[in-house]
Scaffold this motif. Structure first.
Motif, PDB file in Angstrom:
ATOM      1  N   SER A  86       0.879  -1.167   0.000  1.00  0.00           N
ATOM      2  CA  SER A  86       0.000   0.000   0.000  1.00  0.00           C
ATOM      3  C   SER A  86       0.920   1.222   0.000  1.00  0.00           C
ATOM      4  O   SER A  86       2.064   1.140  -0.443  1.00  0.00           O
ATOM      5  CB  SER A  86      -0.929  -0.031   1.222  1.00  0.00           C
ATOM      6  OG  SER A  86      -1.827   1.066   1.198  1.00  0.00           O
ATOM      7  N   ASN A  87       0.432   2.365   0.463  1.00  0.00           N
ATOM      8  CA  ASN A  87       1.306   3.514   0.700  1.00  0.00           C
ATOM      9  C   ASN A  87       0.903   4.160   2.015  1.00  0.00           C
ATOM     10  O   ASN A  87      -0.231   4.012   2.469  1.00  0.00           O
ATOM     11  CB  ASN A  87       1.278   4.511  -0.469  1.00  0.00           C
ATOM     12  CG  ASN A  87      -0.059   5.185  -0.663  1.00  0.00           C
ATOM     13  OD1 ASN A  87      -0.418   6.084   0.099  1.00  0.00           O
ATOM     14  ND2 ASN A  87      -0.814   4.771  -1.678  1.00  0.00           N
ATOM     15  N   SER A  88       1.835   4.823   2.657  1.00  0.00           N
ATOM     16  CA  SER A  88       1.610   5.281   4.030  1.00  0.00           C
ATOM     17  C   SER A  88       0.477   6.297   4.118  1.00  0.00           C
ATOM     18  O   SER A  88      -0.288   6.291   5.098  1.00  0.00           O
ATOM     19  CB  SER A  88       2.896   5.872   4.618  1.00  0.00           C
ATOM     20  OG  SER A  88       3.378   6.938   3.819  1.00  0.00           O
ATOM     21  N   SER A  89       0.326   7.164   3.125  1.00  0.00           N
ATOM     22  CA  SER A  89      -0.746   8.167   3.171  1.00  0.00           C
ATOM     23  C   SER A  89      -2.115   7.499   3.122  1.00  0.00           C
ATOM     24  O   SER A  89      -3.026   7.844   3.882  1.00  0.00           O
ATOM     25  CB  SER A  89      -0.610   9.145   2.004  1.00  0.00           C
ATOM     26  OG  SER A  89       0.568   9.902   2.116  1.00  0.00           O
TER      27      SER A  89
ATOM     28  N   LEU B  15       3.276  -6.236   5.477  1.00  0.00           N
ATOM     29  CA  LEU B  15       2.803  -5.003   4.856  1.00  0.00           C
ATOM     30  C   LEU B  15       3.974  -4.067   4.585  1.00  0.00           C
ATOM     31  O   LEU B  15       4.783  -3.784   5.473  1.00  0.00           O
ATOM     32  CB  LEU B  15       1.787  -4.323   5.772  1.00  0.00           C
ATOM     33  CG  LEU B  15       1.237  -2.975   5.311  1.00  0.00           C
ATOM     34  CD1 LEU B  15       0.390  -3.125   4.053  1.00  0.00           C
ATOM     35  CD2 LEU B  15       0.411  -2.332   6.439  1.00  0.00           C
ATOM     36  N   LYS B  16       4.062  -3.579   3.352  1.00  0.00           N
ATOM     37  CA  LYS B  16       5.081  -2.603   2.982  1.00  0.00           C
ATOM     38  C   LYS B  16       4.428  -1.430   2.265  1.00  0.00           C
ATOM     39  O   LYS B  16       3.363  -1.569   1.667  1.00  0.00           O
ATOM     40  CB  LYS B  16       6.149  -3.230   2.076  1.00  0.00           C
ATOM     41  CG  LYS B  16       7.055  -4.221   2.793  1.00  0.00           C
ATOM     42  CD  LYS B  16       8.206  -4.660   1.887  1.00  0.00           C
ATOM     43  CE  LYS B  16       9.142  -5.601   2.622  1.00  0.00           C
ATOM     44  NZ  LYS B  16      10.295  -6.011   1.767  1.00  0.00           N
ATOM     45  N   PHE B  17       5.101  -0.285   2.313  1.00  0.00           N
ATOM     46  CA  PHE B  17       4.569   0.923   1.704  1.00  0.00           C
ATOM     47  C   PHE B  17       5.428   1.373   0.529  1.00  0.00           C
ATOM     48  O   PHE B  17       6.658   1.259   0.559  1.00  0.00           O
ATOM     49  CB  PHE B  17       4.507   2.056   2.727  1.00  0.00           C
ATOM     50  CG  PHE B  17       3.535   1.810   3.847  1.00  0.00           C
ATOM     51  CD1 PHE B  17       2.329   1.171   3.611  1.00  0.00           C
ATOM     52  CD2 PHE B  17       3.830   2.220   5.136  1.00  0.00           C
ATOM     53  CE1 PHE B  17       1.429   0.954   4.637  1.00  0.00           C
ATOM     54  CE2 PHE B  17       2.938   2.002   6.164  1.00  0.00           C
ATOM     55  CZ  PHE B  17       1.736   1.366   5.919  1.00  0.00           C
ATOM     56  N   ILE B  18       4.751   1.883  -0.480  1.00  0.00           N
ATOM     57  CA  ILE B  18       5.388   2.492  -1.641  1.00  0.00           C
ATOM     58  C   ILE B  18       5.372   3.999  -1.446  1.00  0.00           C
ATOM     59  O   ILE B  18       4.355   4.571  -1.027  1.00  0.00           O
ATOM     60  CB  ILE B  18       4.644   2.095  -2.932  1.00  0.00           C
ATOM     61  CG1 ILE B  18       4.851   0.606  -3.218  1.00  0.00           C
ATOM     62  CG2 ILE B  18       5.092   2.950  -4.114  1.00  0.00           C
ATOM     63  CD1 ILE B  18       3.984   0.066  -4.322  1.00  0.00           C
ATOM     64  N   ASP B  19       6.464   4.653  -1.739  1.00  0.00           N
ATOM     65  CA  ASP B  19       6.552   6.104  -1.596  1.00  0.00           C
ATOM     66  C   ASP B  19       5.543   6.768  -2.523  1.00  0.00           C
ATOM     67  O   ASP B  19       5.549   6.531  -3.735  1.00  0.00           O
ATOM     68  CB  ASP B  19       7.963   6.560  -1.942  1.00  0.00           C
ATOM     69  CG  ASP B  19       8.179   8.041  -1.697  1.00  0.00           C
ATOM     70  OD1 ASP B  19       7.260   8.708  -1.202  1.00  0.00           O
ATOM     71  OD2 ASP B  19       9.280   8.522  -2.013  1.00  0.00           O
ATOM     72  N   SER B  20       4.666   7.592  -1.970  1.00  0.00           N
ATOM     73  CA  SER B  20       3.642   8.249  -2.781  1.00  0.00           C
ATOM     74  C   SER B  20       4.074   9.614  -3.292  1.00  0.00           C
ATOM     75  O   SER B  20       3.291  10.316  -3.929  1.00  0.00           O
ATOM     76  CB  SER B  20       2.346   8.395  -1.974  1.00  0.00           C
ATOM     77  OG  SER B  20       2.550   9.203  -0.827  1.00  0.00           O
ATOM     78  N   ILE B  21       5.310  10.003  -3.001  1.00  0.00           N
ATOM     79  CA  ILE B  21       5.816  11.279  -3.512  1.00  0.00           C
ATOM     80  C   ILE B  21       6.204  11.088  -4.975  1.00  0.00           C
ATOM     81  O   ILE B  21       6.959  10.188  -5.324  1.00  0.00           O
ATOM     82  CB  ILE B  21       7.028  11.763  -2.703  1.00  0.00           C
ATOM     83  CG1 ILE B  21       6.622  12.005  -1.245  1.00  0.00           C
ATOM     84  CG2 ILE B  21       7.617  13.026  -3.316  1.00  0.00           C
ATOM     85  CD1 ILE B  21       7.791  12.338  -0.342  1.00  0.00           C
ATOM     86  N   SER B  22       5.684  11.950  -5.823  1.00  0.00           N
ATOM     87  CA  SER B  22       5.952  11.793  -7.257  1.00  0.00           C
ATOM     88  C   SER B  22       5.939  13.149  -7.933  1.00  0.00           C
ATOM     89  O   SER B  22       5.458  14.130  -7.379  1.00  0.00           O
ATOM     90  CB  SER B  22       4.893  10.884  -7.896  1.00  0.00           C
ATOM     91  OG  SER B  22       3.613  11.442  -7.733  1.00  0.00           O
ATOM     92  N   GLN B  23       6.462  13.196  -9.132  1.00  0.00           N
ATOM     93  CA  GLN B  23       6.415  14.399  -9.933  1.00  0.00           C
ATOM     94  C   GLN B  23       5.131  14.406 -10.751  1.00  0.00           C
ATOM     95  O   GLN B  23       4.822  13.430 -11.444  1.00  0.00           O
ATOM     96  CB  GLN B  23       7.631  14.467 -10.857  1.00  0.00           C
ATOM     97  CG  GLN B  23       8.944  14.634 -10.112  1.00  0.00           C
ATOM     98  CD  GLN B  23      10.114  14.740 -11.056  1.00  0.00           C
ATOM     99  OE1 GLN B  23       9.994  14.499 -12.245  1.00  0.00           O
ATOM    100  NE2 GLN B  23      11.260  15.137 -10.525  1.00  0.00           N
ATOM    101  N   ASN B  24       4.375  15.486 -10.660  1.00  0.00           N
ATOM    102  CA  ASN B  24       3.116  15.601 -11.391  1.00  0.00           C
ATOM    103  C   ASN B  24       2.177  14.425 -11.099  1.00  0.00           C
ATOM    104  O   ASN B  24       1.453  13.941 -11.959  1.00  0.00           O
ATOM    105  CB  ASN B  24       3.375  15.701 -12.902  1.00  0.00           C
ATOM    106  CG  ASN B  24       4.187  16.925 -13.256  1.00  0.00           C
ATOM    107  OD1 ASN B  24       3.964  17.990 -12.692  1.00  0.00           O
ATOM    108  ND2 ASN B  24       5.146  16.768 -14.157  1.00  0.00           N
ATOM    109  N   ASN B  25       2.211  13.969  -9.829  1.00  0.00           N
ATOM    110  CA  ASN B  25       1.337  12.887  -9.379  1.00  0.00           C
ATOM    111  C   ASN B  25       1.550  11.591 -10.157  1.00  0.00           C
ATOM    112  O   ASN B  25       0.652  10.797 -10.349  1.00  0.00           O
ATOM    113  CB  ASN B  25      -0.145  13.294  -9.468  1.00  0.00           C
ATOM    114  CG  ASN B  25      -0.888  12.925  -8.199  1.00  0.00           C
ATOM    115  OD1 ASN B  25      -0.285  12.848  -7.132  1.00  0.00           O
ATOM    116  ND2 ASN B  25      -2.171  12.705  -8.311  1.00  0.00           N
TER     117      ASN B  25
END
Length: 287
Positions: free
Chosen positions: A132-135, A165-175
């Motif tokens: 998933s992602n942390s947010s 459970l692991k998280f994918i970084d949700s920070i991205s350029q232009n979403n």
């Protein structure tokens, strides 16, 4: 790499809820309702076989909920996740990763099952890591009143307690995150729920996007056709417009999770905006 559509089971939802402010006289042209105003909905996952990894995108409703619970969703048809896996020579224990677009019960319910004695819960994919992602995870475990009924504790906390459970970084350029640890790109969208993740996969010279709940069915392609379930419908409009224009420009193939009649489509640009071009089964395109 090999891809396989996985039909985990069908159910029904209220057509009005699925189309928000759009009148029934319009949406029933593509999604006809029964006498109770219910429309057919699929829970279609996608399996990615690459190297020593077997990645399942979403896992359907599962079967651990009560008959009363499932009575609200009117399951129909003969599909099941296990049967779909078996038909292509796999077992759920072969799955190495389960990527979750978001944590609503119809997307992650199949991740967790009763234990043998029905005294508690355990991972339904005993050898898999859950992504998933942390947010979104924080959003799900502290749900707002509108989404509370979709984020079920029995789906979420056993996943965390399993240590898988692991998280994918949700920070991205232009979403848009160009590459995840799982080998595919991810679009992050926030209109339906916080940080929903849409995988983008390059396969046999084509670009496939698993559109999840951004565009549930072909009937949801026109911009105003937004689900009543979306927490930020105006944001969905903006996200859909950007995504659809990008999809046309780059010849994306849209893979539908919830369209009971159509697995994949292409788009074209018309005077009225982006519209459906052609629909296909997966095997018509890739076999």
């Amino acid at each position: 790499m090999n891809l396989y559509p996985i039909e985990t089971g069908n159910f029904k939802l209220d057509g009005g809820a699925m189309f928000g402010v759009v009148p029934k006289s319009l949406w029933q042209r593509t999604n006809p309702a029964d006498e109770n105003n219910l429309i057919d909905i699929a829970a279609r996952s996608l399996l990615i076989e690459e190297g020593d990894r077997l990645i399942l995108i979403d896992a359907g409703l599962g079967n651990k909920q009560s008959e009363k619970f499932f009575g609200h969703y009117h399951r129909w048809g003969n599909y099941s996740l296990d049967d779909s896996l078996n038909k292509i020579g796999f077992h759920r224990d072969d799955v190495t990763d389960v990527f979750l677009t978001h944590l609503h019960f119809d997307h992650c319910g199949g991740c967790i099952q009763w234990n043998k004695n029905r005294t508690g819960y355990e991972p339904a994919f005993k050898n898999a890591t859950y992504w998933s992602n942390s947010s979104h995870w924080d959003w799900a475990i502290n749900p707002n009143a509108r989404e509370k009924a979709s984020f079920l504790a029995e789906n979420l906390f056993p996943m965390e307690e399993s240590g898988r459970l692991k998280f994918i970084d949700s920070i991205s350029q232009n979403n848009f995150l160009k590459k995840s640890d799982l080998g595919f790109g991810i679009h992050f969208v926030d209109g339906h729920t916080e940080k929903q993740m849409l995988p983008q996969i390059n396969y046999k010279g084509k670009t496939i996007v698993f559109v999840a709940d951004l565009i549930p069915t072909v009937g949801h392609i026109p911009l105003p056709y937004v689900m009543g379930y979306d927490t930020r419908p105006l944001l969905t409009l903006t996200e859909k417009e950007k995504f659809l224009n990008t999809a046309v420009e780059n010849n994306y193939f849209l893979f539908f999770e919830h369209d009971a009649n159509n697995q994949i489509c292409t788009l074209n640009k018309t005077e009225k905006g982006v519209r459906l071009n052609q629909t296909f089964t997966f095997h018509e395109i890739f076999n």
